[in-house]
Design a protein around this motif. Structure first.
Motif, PDB file in Angstrom:
ATOM      1  N   LEU A 169      84.845  56.408  25.733  1.00 14.15           N
ATOM      2  CA  LEU A 169      85.621  55.773  23.938  1.00 14.15           C
ATOM      3  C   LEU A 169      85.296  57.098  23.589  1.00 14.15           C
ATOM      4  O   LEU A 169      86.522  57.315  22.570  1.00 14.15           O
ATOM      5  CB  LEU A 169      85.277  55.001  24.344  1.00 14.15           C
ATOM      6  CG  LEU A 169      85.191  53.120  24.782  1.00 14.15           C
ATOM      7  CD1 LEU A 169      84.610  52.404  23.894  1.00 14.15           C
ATOM      8  CD2 LEU A 169      86.810  53.824  24.620  1.00 14.15           C
ATOM      9  N   THR A 170      84.476  57.783  23.489  1.00 17.21           N
ATOM     10  CA  THR A 170      84.116  58.736  22.066  1.00 17.21           C
ATOM     11  C   THR A 170      85.451  59.874  22.522  1.00 17.21           C
ATOM     12  O   THR A 170      86.492  60.649  21.858  1.00 17.21           O
ATOM     13  CB  THR A 170      82.790  59.443  22.155  1.00 17.21           C
ATOM     14  OG1 THR A 170      81.980  58.524  21.582  1.00 17.21           O
ATOM     15  CG2 THR A 170      82.525  60.812  21.407  1.00 17.21           C
ATOM     16  N   VAL A 171      85.652  60.085  24.074  1.00 17.25           N
ATOM     17  CA  VAL A 171      86.544  61.749  24.320  1.00 17.25           C
ATOM     18  C   VAL A 171      88.022  61.029  23.701  1.00 17.25           C
ATOM     19  O   VAL A 171      88.768  61.796  23.256  1.00 17.25           O
ATOM     20  CB  VAL A 171      86.320  62.142  25.786  1.00 17.25           C
ATOM     21  CG1 VAL A 171      87.019  62.791  25.265  1.00 17.25           C
ATOM     22  CG2 VAL A 171      84.832  62.841  25.489  1.00 17.25           C
ATOM     23  N   GLN A 172      88.188  59.740  24.605  1.00 15.52           N
ATOM     24  CA  GLN A 172      89.737  59.234  24.445  1.00 15.52           C
ATOM     25  C   GLN A 172      89.796  59.510  22.731  1.00 15.52           C
ATOM     26  O   GLN A 172      91.930  59.542  22.703  1.00 15.52           O
ATOM     27  CB  GLN A 172      89.899  57.990  24.839  1.00 15.52           C
ATOM     28  CG  GLN A 172      89.781  57.983  26.137  1.00 15.52           C
ATOM     29  CD  GLN A 172      89.941  56.436  26.944  1.00 15.52           C
ATOM     30  OE1 GLN A 172      89.772  55.333  26.963  1.00 15.52           O
ATOM     31  NE2 GLN A 172      89.693  56.596  28.573  1.00 15.52           N
ATOM     32  N   SER A 173      89.272  58.732  21.778  1.00 14.34           N
ATOM     33  CA  SER A 173      88.824  58.901  20.575  1.00 14.34           C
ATOM     34  C   SER A 173      89.809  59.763  19.899  1.00 14.34           C
ATOM     35  O   SER A 173      90.492  59.865  18.962  1.00 14.34           O
ATOM     36  CB  SER A 173      88.451  58.476  20.116  1.00 14.34           C
ATOM     37  OG  SER A 173      88.515  57.830  18.554  1.00 14.34           O
ATOM     38  N   VAL A 174      88.509  60.674  20.716  1.00 14.87           N
ATOM     39  CA  VAL A 174      88.350  61.668  18.856  1.00 14.87           C
ATOM     40  C   VAL A 174      90.426  62.899  19.584  1.00 14.87           C
ATOM     41  O   VAL A 174      90.846  63.672  18.999  1.00 14.87           O
ATOM     42  CB  VAL A 174      87.914  63.174  19.773  1.00 14.87           C
ATOM     43  CG1 VAL A 174      87.738  63.420  20.536  1.00 14.87           C
ATOM     44  CG2 VAL A 174      88.113  64.172  18.607  1.00 14.87           C
ATOM     45  N   LEU A 175      90.100  62.735  21.143  1.00 11.26           N
ATOM     46  CA  LEU A 175      91.573  62.985  22.030  1.00 11.26           C
ATOM     47  C   LEU A 175      93.022  63.046  21.546  1.00 11.26           C
ATOM     48  O   LEU A 175      93.895  62.975  20.867  1.00 11.26           O
ATOM     49  CB  LEU A 175      91.232  63.301  23.076  1.00 11.26           C
ATOM     50  CG  LEU A 175      90.638  63.955  23.718  1.00 11.26           C
ATOM     51  CD1 LEU A 175      90.699  64.531  25.830  1.00 11.26           C
ATOM     52  CD2 LEU A 175      90.654  66.204  23.376  1.00 11.26           C
TER      53      LEU A 175
END
Length: 870
Positions: free
Chosen positions: A330-336
């Motif tokens: 979720l962290t990677v998806q959110s920032v990207l």
């Protein structure tokens, strides 16, 4: 004779009042802020200031550094300063709503951002302090302070084991008003904790965490300060400490195991492997054997003790792996999706739990709220807070010094390498904000000092080659206009791009979905997670596209739920407010309609099931009636009562099925209702992200251009302080027309020529060389070298090995970078560059240039009303 007894008494009499002054000097000798920060950590913990003791110590260290004329910085400092610049960039996007996160505007994010930035800055100051105080702050003193911190960590671990329920307020907590101490973040900073409750099945005891708030932070600091302890208590200067080192390590093993920190175990193993490989590479086989024996002894002691079962249970039950993986995804998806370049500045609360979109904390499950996005690992924290480029700068700095440290053979370098290995290994698991970040940059400081010693031993160190803080400040000051232009251009480009995409209009609607009480009895109850999939159905997006009059991707429909509720939230962001509002309104209506159709189909299936149950029950009753009739005809009374009871039960079941079927057939179906009507708000978050991204990308481009321009350099005619910039005094100045191509001098410049020759003769024996390869510089260098030497030798290059002094000749059009590289090359060859002879070529003004253009193209500028004669 009477004076003799008084002579030994006089020094003692004078020494008495001077004793306090000597004691004060020893108490506050240079380097005390760093050592006190680590040695006094138990006191700071009890006082309640351990969470920001680094900030206080950094202020004192800055005051001491301000007294220095030149503040040196290590290599790759530019990369770390870019990371700090990216941390500052996070202030611009702290209130931006991030994907997959709760869309709130908490002001507490500024406090958490300032807290993290303060630790980054404090660690930076500690790094610079170690490098500039190397005469007073020795390596032994630094490692002993780190060893004291390790003993504090071990003592805190035993405190958490022996008294896990110990609770006491810190001094600062008592002093501050209750309105502040009850704030969750403030309480986290100032309230002492000795253990962290661990509610998983693998252990029934709390995990030690003192003097920190979390057991994972305890484990990270255990790994980071262990190399300092090993160097200080087992190294060549250990002394009496060596006899107590192994018993203390045995005591440290118990809390290390009971903390259940798998990341810390991995870090310790990785450090042991690094030490073994380094020792083997440098031929220290006794160290390899001793290390292997110690590891085997420790492993055997753990395996044949109750701690071994605990380790096996922890490894066999990785209860947090799934949650960490989901949070990282979720962290990677959110920032990207939201801000890949500069991140979001700080963490964000996740919009739902991992197991359900409506999950959250409740009295029955107080730990069901997932961790915030960007936590559970320094890797994810930097990525989420500073974006992809910030992560590149962070890893680039630590990685560069780790690779540089692997080439250094000294024990102090091994300490620095091990600490950085512990930091790198635990990046995906632990947040290293706090004293552990200071430990990382202390390790870099040790590697910096060892690298300087290696370069000095090899003869490659020169004061002019040192990196200094003033150099970075001067770079930005000299190119301030360029940086400003690039920053403004970046902001404009970002704003233009986002304006071309249109404003972001966010429309939301909330639907309450009741439970299906009657139909749930046949196993057809739908959860909010299944309804969330219904909201992404093709019919919903088709209805939204028809209402908005443009195609809509199902991934653009964002579905969430209020924690522990039956309220489903639909959100859609579009470029036009009216279209977004119409689309989300159509989505709500379509979801309710599809839900109604599903319920109607489920009711028909339920009525059919109830009818089938009634039919089968009546058939069973008929079979029982036939059996009863046969028994009555035969006159046998055995079993009649049993069959009568069975008939009654079957009739009751059939009646209940008939009644439920009748109720289901006429039951009103409530598919849901809109509890929060569709509303739209114009969001400027995308514009803020685009402008912030453009601003800092523009600054990055400007810094790159400034760096290139600094390497190439401006022409010497545009340099205000040639001597200061080139680090060579200008000993003579010649007009450009003082020398003709054939080597003769003009009469009107003969005095200037003779002055230059005399100045060069004052520095003789000195060879004269040209900075560039232009003909005039080479000619003047040859003439000056010939005229200033009585022996008439003109080949200056041939005498460079015999004469230590060198004079450099450059013209006003020569680039500063070329001069500096030429001077640095000569100094690397152990030559003394004593001065610079500057040939000034007059730079024509705008008027002269305009007149030359008009004179050259005079015929083109002439105009006459008469036709030219043929």
């Amino acid at each position: 004779m009477t004076v003799v007894p008084l002579r030994p008494l006089r020094p003692s009499t004078l020494a008495t009042p001077a004793a306090p002054a000597v004691r004060r000097r020893r108490l506050l000798r240079p380097g005390w802020p760093l050592t006190w920060m680590l040695v006094g950590f138990p006191l700071w913990w009890v006082l309640g200031i351990s969470s920001f003791i680094g900030h206080l110590a950094a202020v004192v260290m800055v005051l001491e550094l301000a007294r220095l004329r030149r503040i040196r910085v290590p290599r790759s400092t530019g990369t770390w300063l870019l990371f700090l610049l990216w941390v500052i960039a996070g202030v611009l996007v702290l209130q931006v709503a991030a994907p997959h996160a709760v869309p709130d505007t908490s002001m507490g994010r500024y406090i958490s951002w300032a807290y993290r930035f303060g630790w980054y800055a404090s660690a930076t100051v500690a790094l610079v302090y170690i490098g500039n105080m190397r005469e007073h702050l020795t390596t032994s003193r630094i490692t002993r302070a780190g060893a004291a911190m390790f003993l504090t960590v071990v003592a805190g671990g035993w405190l958490g084991i022996l008294m896990p329920h110990l609770v006491f307020p810190s001094v600062l907590e008592v002093v501050l008003p209750g309105s502040l101490t009850h704030v969750e973040f403030i309480e986290f900073l100032i309230h002492p904790e000795v253990s962290q409750d661990y509610a998983q099945a693998v252990a029934s005891h709390p995990r030690p965490s003192a003097p920190f708030s979390y057991a994972n932070i305890w484990g990270l600091n255990f790994a980071c300060f262990l190399p300092f302890f090993l160097h200080a208590w087992l190294g060549p200067d250990a002394g009496w400490r060596r006899r107590l080192a192994l018993p203390l390590l045995g005591l440290a093993t118990v809390p290390a195991i009971l903390s259940l920190n798998r990341g810390m175990w991995i870090a310790v193993v990785a450090m042991a492997v690094v030490v073994a490989l380094r020792s083997a590479a440098h031929g220290r086989m006794r160290s390899v054997v001793a290390l292997g024996a110690s590891v085997l002894l420790l492993a055997g002691a753990v395996a044949f003790s109750p701690l071994g079962d605990l380790v096996q249970s922890r490894i066999a039950n990785p209860v947090s792996n799934d949650g960490r993986a989901s949070l990282a995804t979720l962290t990677v998806q959110s920032v990207l999706e939201g801000s890949p370049v500069i991140g979001f500045g700080s963490t964000r609360d996740a919009v739902s739990a991992f197991y359900s979109i409506a999950g959250g904390s409740s009295p029955s499950c107080p730990l069901c709220t997932p961790p915030a996005l960007g936590t559970q690992g320094q890797l994810w924290l930097v990525l989420y807070s500073q974006g992809v480029l910030g992560l590149v700068f962070y890893l680039g700095f630590l990685g560069a010094w780790l690779l540089r440290g692997l080439r250094l053979p000294s024990p102090a370098a091994t300490v620095g390498v091990c600490v950085l290995v512990a930091q790198v290994v635990t990046l995906p698991f632990y947040d290293s904000i706090g004293i552990s970040s200071v430990a990382a940059l202390i390790a870099v400081g040790l590697l910096w000092r060892e690298d300087d010693d290696r370069r000095a031993a090899a003869g490659h160190t020169d004061p002019s080659d040192e990196y200094s803080l003033g150099g970075f400040i001067g770079l930005t000051r000299r190119h301030a206009l360029l940086l400003l232009v690039c920053a403004v251009a970046g902001v404009g480009a970002g704003a233009a791009y986002q304006v071309s995409q249109g404003p972001q209009s966010v429309a939301t609607v909330s639907i309450f979905v009741p439970e299906e009480s009657e139909l749930a009895d046949v196993g057809r109850e739908a959860t909010l997670d299944t309804l969330a999939q219904l909201a992404r159905d093709r019919q919903v997006t088709s209805a939204m596209a028809a209402a908005a009059e443009h195609p809509i991707d199902p991934d653009d429909v964002y579905v969430s739920a209020d924690p522990n509720s039956r309220i489903l939230n639909l959100r859609y962001a579009g470029s036009q407010p009216g279209a977004a509002l119409a689309a989300v309104d159509a989505a709500g209506e379509t979801v309710i309609r599809l839900r109604t159709e599903l319920l109607d189909a489920e009711r028909k299936d339920a009525v059919a099931q109830f009818d089938a149950q009634y039919t089968s029950g009546i058939a069973a009753v008929a079979t029982v009636d036939e059996s009863l009739d046969r028994l009555r005809d035969s006159g046998t009374g055995v079993g009649l009562e049993t069959l009568e009871n069975q008939r009654t039960a079957l009739l009751d079941a059939a009646g209940r099925a008939a009644g439920r079927g009748a109720r289901a057939a006429v039951m009103p179906l409530d598919a849901g209702q809109v509890v929060r009507p569709a509303a739209v708000t114009v969001s400027h978050d995308a514009l803020v992200v685009a402008m912030g991204t453009g601003l800092f990308l523009g600054l990055l481009v400007g810094l790159a251009l400034a760096r290139v321009r600094g390497v190439v350099g401006a022409p010497l005619a545009r340099v205000r302080d040639v001597a200061g910039s080139a680090e060579v005094p200008v000993i003579a100045t010649l007009p450009a027309r003082a020398v003709t191509p054939d080597g003769r001098t003009y009469a009107d410049h003969e005095l200037a020529w003779r002055s230059a020759v005399d100045v060069v003769r004052l520095h003789s024996p000195a060879a004269v060389v040209a900075a560039g390869r232009d003909e005039q510089s080479l000619l003047v260098a040859e003439l000056l070298d010939d005229r200033s030497h009585d022996d008439g030798r003109t080949d200056a290059v041939r005498r460079l090995g015999a004469e230590r002094a060198v004079v450099v000749v450059a013209t006003s059009t020569t680039r500063l970078g070329r001069v500096r590289r030429r001077v640095a090359g000569l100094r690397r060859d152990d030559l003394d560059v004593v001065g610079l002879v500057l040939i000034r070529r007059p730079r024509p003004g705008w008027g002269t240039r305009l007149r030359s253009v008009i004179t050259t193209h005079r015929k083109d500028f002439q105009w006459s009303p008469f036709l030219p004669k043929k």
